[in-house]
Design a protein around this motif. Structure first.
Motif, PDB file in Angstrom:
ATOM      1  N   PRO A  25       0.844  -1.473   0.023  1.00 28.00           N
ATOM      2  CA  PRO A  25      -0.131   0.173  -0.135  1.00 28.00           C
ATOM      3  C   PRO A  25       0.831   1.225  -0.090  1.00 28.00           C
ATOM      4  CG  PRO A  25      -0.245  -1.066   1.880  1.00 28.00           C
ATOM      5  CD  PRO A  25       0.550  -1.989   1.281  1.00 28.00           C
ATOM      6  N   SER A  26       0.248   2.202  -0.515  1.00 27.69           N
ATOM      7  CA  SER A  26       0.882   3.439  -0.627  1.00 27.69           C
ATOM      8  C   SER A  26       0.688   4.151   0.893  1.00 27.69           C
ATOM      9  CB  SER A  26       0.254   4.570  -1.704  1.00 27.69           C
ATOM     10  OG  SER A  26       0.429   3.804  -2.983  1.00 27.69           O
ATOM     11  N   ARG A  27       1.868   5.141   1.121  1.00 27.17           N
ATOM     12  CA  ARG A  27       1.661   5.721   2.539  1.00 27.17           C
ATOM     13  C   ARG A  27       1.867   7.406   2.026  1.00 27.17           C
ATOM     14  NH1 ARG A  27      -0.173   3.160   6.841  1.00 27.17           N
ATOM     15  NH2 ARG A  27       0.473   1.112   6.680  1.00 27.17           N
ATOM     16  N   GLY A  28       1.236   8.245   2.793  1.00 23.17           N
ATOM     17  CA  GLY A  28       1.665   9.618   2.476  1.00 23.17           C
ATOM     18  C   GLY A  28       0.440  10.362   1.599  1.00 23.17           C
ATOM     19  N   GLU A  29       0.770  10.961   0.559  1.00 25.70           N
ATOM     20  CA  GLU A  29       0.046  11.490  -0.165  1.00 25.70           C
ATOM     21  C   GLU A  29       0.552  11.924  -1.735  1.00 25.70           C
ATOM     22  OE1 GLU A  29       0.019  15.052   2.329  1.00 25.70           O
ATOM     23  OE2 GLU A  29       1.576  16.037   1.141  1.00 25.70           O
ATOM     24  N   TYR A  30      -0.604  12.239  -2.473  1.00 23.03           N
ATOM     25  CA  TYR A  30      -0.049  12.583  -3.936  1.00 23.03           C
ATOM     26  C   TYR A  30      -0.474  13.956  -4.096  1.00 23.03           C
ATOM     27  CZ  TYR A  30       0.772  12.517  -8.691  1.00 23.03           C
ATOM     28  OH  TYR A  30       1.175  12.634 -10.261  1.00 23.03           O
ATOM     29  N   ARG A  31       0.536  14.800  -4.701  1.00 21.87           N
ATOM     30  CA  ARG A  31       0.190  16.096  -4.925  1.00 21.87           C
ATOM     31  C   ARG A  31       0.538  16.396  -6.380  1.00 21.87           C
ATOM     32  NH1 ARG A  31       0.252  20.122  -0.995  1.00 21.87           N
ATOM     33  NH2 ARG A  31       0.216  19.038   1.052  1.00 21.87           N
ATOM     34  N   CYS A  32      -0.258  17.297  -7.028  1.00 20.69           N
ATOM     35  CA  CYS A  32      -0.141  17.647  -8.339  1.00 20.69           C
ATOM     36  C   CYS A  32       1.190  17.990  -8.780  1.00 20.69           C
ATOM     37  CB  CYS A  32      -1.180  18.474  -8.882  1.00 20.69           C
ATOM     38  SG  CYS A  32      -0.984  19.238 -10.542  1.00 20.69           S
ATOM     39  N   PRO A  33       2.049  17.316  -9.673  1.00 18.46           N
ATOM     40  CA  PRO A  33       3.442  17.774 -10.052  1.00 18.46           C
ATOM     41  C   PRO A  33       3.243  18.984 -10.723  1.00 18.46           C
ATOM     42  CG  PRO A  33       2.533  16.310 -11.732  1.00 18.46           C
ATOM     43  CD  PRO A  33       1.385  16.199 -10.546  1.00 18.46           C
ATOM     44  N   ALA A  34       2.232  19.612 -11.158  1.00 18.48           N
ATOM     45  CA  ALA A  34       1.952  20.863 -11.851  1.00 18.48           C
ATOM     46  C   ALA A  34       2.122  22.075 -10.890  1.00 18.48           C
ATOM     47  CB  ALA A  34       1.344  21.203 -12.879  1.00 18.48           C
ATOM     48  N   CYS A  35       1.228  22.030  -9.828  1.00 20.94           N
ATOM     49  CA  CYS A  35       0.768  23.226  -9.160  1.00 20.94           C
ATOM     50  C   CYS A  35       1.185  22.825  -7.680  1.00 20.94           C
ATOM     51  CB  CYS A  35      -0.547  23.552  -9.404  1.00 20.94           C
ATOM     52  SG  CYS A  35      -1.759  22.482  -8.758  1.00 20.94           S
ATOM     53  N   GLY A  36       1.188  21.656  -7.266  1.00 22.19           N
ATOM     54  CA  GLY A  36       1.469  21.137  -6.024  1.00 22.19           C
ATOM     55  C   GLY A  36       0.028  21.050  -4.990  1.00 22.19           C
ATOM     56  N   MET A  37      -1.094  21.142  -5.921  1.00 25.77           N
ATOM     57  CA  MET A  37      -2.360  20.750  -5.166  1.00 25.77           C
ATOM     58  C   MET A  37      -2.428  19.268  -4.441  1.00 25.77           C
ATOM     59  SD  MET A  37      -5.483  22.049  -4.545  1.00 25.77           S
ATOM     60  CE  MET A  37      -7.208  21.181  -4.759  1.00 25.77           C
ATOM     61  N   LEU A  38      -2.941  19.338  -3.463  1.00 29.19           N
ATOM     62  CA  LEU A  38      -3.068  17.886  -2.692  1.00 29.19           C
ATOM     63  C   LEU A  38      -4.185  17.304  -3.558  1.00 29.19           C
ATOM     64  CD1 LEU A  38      -2.159  15.780  -0.471  1.00 29.19           C
ATOM     65  CD2 LEU A  38      -4.010  17.130   0.928  1.00 29.19           C
ATOM     66  N   LEU A  39      -3.893  15.909  -4.207  1.00 29.82           N
ATOM     67  CA  LEU A  39      -4.801  15.228  -4.700  1.00 29.82           C
ATOM     68  C   LEU A  39      -5.532  14.172  -3.844  1.00 29.82           C
ATOM     69  CD1 LEU A  39      -3.567  15.045  -8.640  1.00 29.82           C
ATOM     70  CD2 LEU A  39      -5.310  16.542  -7.597  1.00 29.82           C
ATOM     71  N   GLU A  40      -4.492  13.533  -3.119  1.00 28.32           N
ATOM     72  CA  GLU A  40      -5.021  12.344  -2.439  1.00 28.32           C
ATOM     73  C   GLU A  40      -4.284  12.077  -1.226  1.00 28.32           C
ATOM     74  OE1 GLU A  40      -5.970   8.966  -4.509  1.00 28.32           O
ATOM     75  OE2 GLU A  40      -6.479   7.866  -2.823  1.00 28.32           O
ATOM     76  N   LYS A  41      -4.830  11.927  -0.067  1.00 31.18           N
ATOM     77  CA  LYS A  41      -4.009  11.393   1.124  1.00 31.18           C
ATOM     78  C   LYS A  41      -4.241  10.001   1.049  1.00 31.18           C
ATOM     79  CE  LYS A  41      -3.593  14.656   4.477  1.00 31.18           C
ATOM     80  NZ  LYS A  41      -2.353  14.670   5.001  1.00 31.18           N
ATOM     81  N   PHE A  42      -3.338   9.120   0.866  1.00 34.79           N
ATOM     82  CA  PHE A  42      -3.360   7.452   1.046  1.00 34.79           C
ATOM     83  C   PHE A  42      -3.977   7.162   2.366  1.00 34.79           C
ATOM     84  CE2 PHE A  42      -0.273   8.543  -2.442  1.00 34.79           C
ATOM     85  CZ  PHE A  42      -1.086   8.304  -3.365  1.00 34.79           C
ATOM     86  N   ASP A  43      -4.654   6.155   2.217  1.00 34.80           N
ATOM     87  CA  ASP A  43      -5.335   5.736   3.670  1.00 34.80           C
ATOM     88  C   ASP A  43      -4.472   4.406   3.946  1.00 34.80           C
ATOM     89  OD1 ASP A  43      -6.381   3.820   1.794  1.00 34.80           O
ATOM     90  OD2 ASP A  43      -8.536   4.575   2.426  1.00 34.80           O
ATOM     91  N   GLY A  44      -3.586   3.834   2.976  1.00 38.90           N
ATOM     92  CA  GLY A  44      -2.630   2.642   3.272  1.00 38.90           C
ATOM     93  C   GLY A  44      -3.629   1.335   3.054  1.00 38.90           C
TER      94      GLY A  44
END
Ligand SMILES: [Zn+2]
Length: 63
Positions: A25-44
């Motif tokens: 499972p992924s941990r942490g979060e994913y941010r838009c590579p273009a603007c840095g906006m938070l797209l998703e926080k991974f729940d594991g």
């Protein structure tokens, strides 16, 4: 494997979102590579991969 699409509400970039339950499972979060906006926080609970499919109108990103 689950597939979906995501759009950055900030800059309009489009992403293909893939969820693999057979991977660690992924941990942490994913941010838009273009603007840095938070797209998703991974729940594991699943491995999540994002791939940029639609480049934003504002071109600030470099790969
Ligand atoms: Zn963005």
């Amino acid at each position: 494997m689950k597939k979906g699409d995501a759009i950055c509400s900030e800059c309009g970039a489009g992403f293909r979102r893939l969820e693999h339950t057979s991977m660690p499972p992924s941990r942490g979060e994913y941010r838009c590579p273009a603007c840095g906006m938070l797209l998703e926080k991974f729940d594991g609970t699943a491995f999540v991969a994002y791939r940029l499919t639609i480049h934003p109108l504002v071109r600030e990103m470099r790969e």
